[in-house]
Write a protein that holds these residues in place. Structure first.
Motif, short mmCIF file in Angstrom:
data_model
loop_
_atom_site.label_atom_id
_atom_site.label_comp_id
_atom_site.label_asym_id
_atom_site.label_seq_id
_atom_site.Cartn_x
_atom_site.Cartn_y
_atom_site.Cartn_z
N ASN A 99 10.78 12.63 -5.87
CA ASN A 99 10.66 12.12 -7.24
C ASN A 99 11.19 10.70 -7.38
O ASN A 99 10.83 9.99 -8.32
CB ASN A 99 11.42 13.05 -8.19
N ARG A 100 12.05 10.29 -6.46
CA ARG A 100 12.71 8.98 -6.56
C ARG A 100 12.03 7.91 -5.72
O ARG A 100 12.19 6.71 -5.98
CB ARG A 100 14.18 9.13 -6.13
N ILE A 138 6.33 10.81 3.11
CA ILE A 138 5.66 9.99 4.12
C ILE A 138 4.33 9.45 3.58
O ILE A 138 4.00 8.27 3.75
CB ILE A 138 5.44 10.80 5.41
N ASP A 139 3.60 10.32 2.90
CA ASP A 139 2.30 9.91 2.34
C ASP A 139 2.47 8.83 1.27
O ASP A 139 1.68 7.88 1.21
CB ASP A 139 1.59 11.13 1.73
N ILE A 140 3.50 8.97 0.46
CA ILE A 140 3.75 7.99 -0.60
C ILE A 140 4.11 6.64 -0.01
O ILE A 140 3.64 5.59 -0.46
CB ILE A 140 4.86 8.49 -1.56
N VAL A 141 4.95 6.66 1.03
CA VAL A 141 5.34 5.41 1.69
C VAL A 141 4.11 4.71 2.25
O VAL A 141 3.93 3.50 2.10
CB VAL A 141 6.37 5.68 2.81
N PRO A 146 1.37 0.27 3.23
CA PRO A 146 0.54 0.71 4.37
C PRO A 146 1.00 0.16 5.72
O PRO A 146 0.83 0.82 6.74
CB PRO A 146 -0.85 0.16 4.02
N GLY A 147 1.62 -1.00 5.72
CA GLY A 147 2.03 -1.61 6.99
C GLY A 147 3.42 -1.24 7.44
O GLY A 147 3.87 -1.68 8.50
#
Length: 231
Positions: A99-100, A138-141, A146-147
């Motif tokens: 959430n953060r 991980i998906d959000i990052v 993206p890089g």
């Protein structure tokens, strides 16, 4: 003759004043250029963000004693152009971290070190939930940056929850690292966990000496990324 002296005096004062103004202007321009150079230098630095719980925050210690700060000292000593951001929050679980994380990623990040899961394990949170939350982080990052290089910190817990839970919990981290093709710190607290003299009174959070060992564990993985970044 007297009038001529007055004229020459006024002319001398005028020329001196112009010279001082030019000198002052030159100093100001030089100062401004230096500020711009410093700002450009700071902007050129890559950002390493440590996103975790009390282990990252350095619970019970001064901020400069936590392992992210020790990593910054090592980076500076090597002349590498990176700035460390400590985004550790005591008590953080994978759910609260999920959430953060978007708010934390309002800045551009070159390396994202994910250190979460220990509080899930100690609280007996269902393993599927922990795995799902870590994957979503991980998906959000990757969506926001993206890089960015992602480093996952492996974690283990005491056998209080039973051997099956303990074993599957430990396996979450290498499995996620392999699935997502990201770097893995095999066990963040290697050579620290379970050693009384390297942990504070609670037996969980590293002492100053323990944090130095944790920093070494992190550096073993991080150094290769910083010394040979992807183009």
């Amino acid at each position: 003759m007297r009038s001529l002296l007055v004229v020459w005096s006024l002319l001398f004062i005028f020329l001196s004043s112009c010279g001082n103004n030019e000198k002052k202007k030159g100093e100001e321009e030089s100062s401004d250029k230096e500020v711009v150079k410093q700002e450009e230098k700071q902007q050129d630095k890559g950002v390493i963000l440590f996103f975790g719980n009390s282990l990252t925050a350095g619970y019970g210690l001064e901020p400069n004693e936590a392992f992210p700060a020790l990593i910054q000292k090592r980076i500076d000593s090597l002349g590498l152009s990176y700035e460390v951001v400590n985004a550790g929050l005591s008590g953080e679980t994978t759910a609260s971290g999920k959430n953060r994380v978007e708010w934390v990623l309002n800045q551009d990040v070159d390396v994202f070190v994910l250190e979460l899961g220990a509080n899930d394990g100690l609280r007996g949170i269902p393993l599927d939930e922990t795995r799902k939350n870590l994957q979503e982080i991980i998906d959000i990052v990757r969506e926001k940056n993206p890089g960015a290089e992602i480093v996952l910190a492996g974690m283990q817990i005491p056998p209080n929850m039973g051997p099956e839970y303990t074993s599957e919990f430990r396996n979450i981290f290498p499995e996620l690292a392999e699935k997502n093709e990201i770097s893995l710190i095999p066990f963040l607290l290697e050579d620290v966990a379970g050693i009384p003299e390297l942990n504070q009174g609670d037996g969980i959070h590293p002492t100053v000496e323990g944090q130095e060992i944790v920093a070494n564990n992190v550096w073993e993985v991080l150094k290769a990324i910083l010394e040979d970044p992807k183009s």
